[in-house]
Motif scaffolding. Structure first.
Motif, PDB file in Angstrom:
ATOM      1  N   GLY A  99      -7.652  -2.285   7.320  1.00 40.10           N
ATOM      2  CA  GLY A  99      -6.410  -2.097   7.714  1.00 40.10           C
ATOM      3  C   GLY A  99      -5.279  -3.098   8.041  1.00 40.10           C
ATOM      4  O   GLY A  99      -4.281  -2.486   8.558  1.00 40.10           O
ATOM      5  N   THR A 144      -2.950  -6.748   7.612  1.00 43.16           N
ATOM      6  CA  THR A 144      -2.328  -7.422   6.436  1.00 43.16           C
ATOM      7  C   THR A 144      -2.413  -8.901   6.619  1.00 43.16           C
ATOM      8  O   THR A 144      -2.565  -9.345   7.937  1.00 43.16           O
ATOM      9  CB  THR A 144      -0.933  -6.865   6.489  1.00 43.16           C
ATOM     10  OG1 THR A 144      -0.049  -7.279   7.734  1.00 43.16           O
ATOM     11  CG2 THR A 144      -0.717  -5.393   6.495  1.00 43.16           C
ATOM     12  N   TRP A 147      -2.051  -3.316  -0.043  1.00 46.31           N
ATOM     13  CA  TRP A 147      -1.740  -3.503   1.460  1.00 46.31           C
ATOM     14  C   TRP A 147      -0.587  -4.511   1.482  1.00 46.31           C
ATOM     15  O   TRP A 147      -0.438  -5.321   0.690  1.00 46.31           O
ATOM     16  CB  TRP A 147      -3.138  -4.018   2.010  1.00 46.31           C
ATOM     17  CG  TRP A 147      -4.030  -2.831   2.125  1.00 46.31           C
ATOM     18  CD1 TRP A 147      -5.083  -2.540   1.261  1.00 46.31           C
ATOM     19  CD2 TRP A 147      -4.205  -2.008   3.311  1.00 46.31           C
ATOM     20  NE1 TRP A 147      -5.788  -1.402   1.935  1.00 46.31           N
ATOM     21  CE2 TRP A 147      -5.188  -1.217   2.933  1.00 46.31           C
ATOM     22  CE3 TRP A 147      -3.407  -1.933   4.545  1.00 46.31           C
ATOM     23  CZ2 TRP A 147      -5.752  -0.208   3.903  1.00 46.31           C
ATOM     24  CZ3 TRP A 147      -3.849  -1.033   5.504  1.00 46.31           C
ATOM     25  CH2 TRP A 147      -5.005   0.042   4.912  1.00 46.31           C
ATOM     26  N   ARG A 204      -2.080   3.231  -2.335  1.00 42.82           N
ATOM     27  CA  ARG A 204      -1.775   2.238  -1.425  1.00 42.82           C
ATOM     28  C   ARG A 204      -2.735   2.570  -0.022  1.00 42.82           C
ATOM     29  O   ARG A 204      -2.738   3.876   0.223  1.00 42.82           O
ATOM     30  CB  ARG A 204      -0.205   2.356  -0.867  1.00 42.82           C
ATOM     31  CG  ARG A 204       0.511   1.792  -1.990  1.00 42.82           C
ATOM     32  CD  ARG A 204       2.109   1.260  -1.233  1.00 42.82           C
ATOM     33  NE  ARG A 204       1.446   0.197  -0.172  1.00 42.82           N
ATOM     34  CZ  ARG A 204       1.859  -1.217  -0.855  1.00 42.82           C
ATOM     35  NH1 ARG A 204       2.526  -1.399  -2.034  1.00 42.82           N
ATOM     36  NH2 ARG A 204       1.598  -2.389  -0.073  1.00 42.82           N
ATOM     37  N   GLU A 205      -2.985   1.665   0.682  1.00 44.04           N
ATOM     38  CA  GLU A 205      -3.914   1.733   1.855  1.00 44.04           C
ATOM     39  C   GLU A 205      -4.696   2.506   2.000  1.00 44.04           C
ATOM     40  O   GLU A 205      -5.041   3.488   2.921  1.00 44.04           O
ATOM     41  CB  GLU A 205      -2.655   2.114   2.965  1.00 44.04           C
ATOM     42  CG  GLU A 205      -1.597   1.056   3.138  1.00 44.04           C
ATOM     43  CD  GLU A 205      -0.862   1.419   4.466  1.00 44.04           C
ATOM     44  OE1 GLU A 205      -0.905   2.489   5.069  1.00 44.04           O
ATOM     45  OE2 GLU A 205      -0.051   0.442   4.960  1.00 44.04           O
ATOM     46  N   PRO A 230      -1.592   7.234   1.960  1.00 46.71           N
ATOM     47  CA  PRO A 230      -1.521   5.945   2.526  1.00 46.71           C
ATOM     48  C   PRO A 230      -1.766   6.023   3.819  1.00 46.71           C
ATOM     49  O   PRO A 230      -1.251   6.550   4.826  1.00 46.71           O
ATOM     50  CB  PRO A 230      -0.187   5.254   2.011  1.00 46.71           C
ATOM     51  CG  PRO A 230       0.213   6.470   0.857  1.00 46.71           C
ATOM     52  CD  PRO A 230      -0.460   7.651   1.227  1.00 46.71           C
ATOM     53  N   GLY A 231      -2.743   4.850   4.548  1.00 46.80           N
ATOM     54  CA  GLY A 231      -2.756   4.701   5.748  1.00 46.80           C
ATOM     55  C   GLY A 231      -3.630   5.732   6.481  1.00 46.80           C
ATOM     56  O   GLY A 231      -3.654   5.747   7.874  1.00 46.80           O
ATOM     57  N   GLY A 244      -6.413   3.458   7.019  1.00 46.42           N
ATOM     58  CA  GLY A 244      -7.038   3.424   5.740  1.00 46.42           C
ATOM     59  C   GLY A 244      -8.380   4.235   5.537  1.00 46.42           C
ATOM     60  O   GLY A 244      -9.193   3.994   6.033  1.00 46.42           O
TER      61      GLY A 244
END
Length: 318
Positions: A72, A74, A100, A129-130, A223-224, A233
């Motif tokens: 999770g 970056t 990410w 994504r994510e 996402p996320g 994530g």
């Protein structure tokens, strides 16, 4: 519109609506450090990389430290550590996994391809994504190592890898699969993802999700999404169920292996992760316990100590 297609459209809208949040924000490296961005291609997906080097050694060949985040995170969150490595005389390269940070997402076709021929065609795609897919992330590590071989300032005979938390397992995977890695630094590393099949209920959920996704009845997570504790994530569970870099320590023993653990680790049992990997490794190795801290203490009160340990380890082995 079918329920499946509606879910897919919703997912791509969610994915694309978040793109602006990943746009590169203005950031200046501190005095004494050069910083730039670049792109790594991993199985056709563009990964965002940030490159740090000492400004008084511009153009020189330097030992290199490859870095990536855990579950999770970056690359932006690694800047403080990368700056320390650059000031210590290293070329430090941090990158974001596909989907990410500033990296492109993995994409899948929303509809069948028009024919079976190779070539280009226009298509509606779904951006993923994510999500946490350790198989893809492991490949991203290996492709980043390939990319380093042509980086002008990288001394390819002196490459180390640095990982924290979930990437603390990825660095062991990377070293086990690429003998060009000479030194590994893993802090508070989570090295065994088989918890997604550790009980009958967990295994049933993992396999059910895999079946539904294979039949087009379950989209990728939003996402996320948060599904494991407070970690951002959602995991692709059938990818996690076979991912256990803790079992690769012997294969990574050509590299000098450093494991740093938190005395009061609360997210997993150190005996099943770094301690087990350290015991299995047959080459140069070291295990250090940082007293009095929990998992996230490595980013707070123990951060400078962990940075010092990393610089000392890479100095000794790169």
């Amino acid at each position: 519109m079918s329920a499946m297609r509606a879910a897919l459209v919703a997912l791509i809208c969610l994915s694309l609506s978040g793109v602006g949040a990943f746009a590169q924000q203005e950031w200046r490296a501190p005095v004494g450090v050069n910083w730039r961005t670049d792109t790594i291609l991993s199985e056709g997906t563009r990964l965002a990389a940030e490159i740090f080097s000492p400004s008084d050694r511009d153009g020189e060949m330097l030992p290199c430290i490859l870095m990536a985040h855990g579950w999770g995170g970056t690359a932006r969150g690694l800047r403080r550590d990368a700056v320390v490595f650059a000031k210590a005389g290293y070329l430090a390269v941090a990158f974001d996994y596909r989907g990410w940070g500033n990296s492109d997402p993995r994409v899948i076709l929303a509809n069948p391809a028009p024919d079976g021929k190779a070539g280009t065609f226009r298509a509606e795609v779904i951006a993923i994504r994510e999500v946490v897919d350790p198989v893809e992330q492991g490949r991203d590590w290996l492709n980043a190592l390939h990319w380093l071989q042509a980086e002008p300032m990288c001394d390819t005979q002196r490459i180390g890898v640095w990982g924290s938390s979930y990437s603390g397992g990825h660095v062991l995977y990377a070293a086990a699969h690429d003998r060009r890695v000479k030194a590994v630094f893993s802090q508070v590393g989570g090295m065994d993802s088989r918890f997604v099949a550790a009980s009958d209920d967990a295994r049933a959920r993992t396999l059910k999700e895999a079946t539904l996704r294979a039949r087009g009845q379950l989209p990728y997570p939003a996402p996320g999404a948060v599904e494991v504790g407070a970690l951002r994530g959602a995991p692709i569970r059938d990818k996690l169920m076979h991912y256990a870099p803790v079992e690769l320590a012997r294969q990574a023993s050509h590299a000098a292996l450093m494991f740093v653990i938190a005395e009061h680790e609360e997210l997993f049992d150190n005996r099943d992760h770094a301690i087990k990997a350290h015991a299995a490794a047959t080459g140069v190795k070291k295990l250090v316990t940082l007293p009095g801290i929990k998992h996230y203490g490595i980013y707070r009160e123990a951060r400078e100590r962990a940075q010092q340990l990393a610089v000392e380890w890479f100095d000794a082995h790169l």
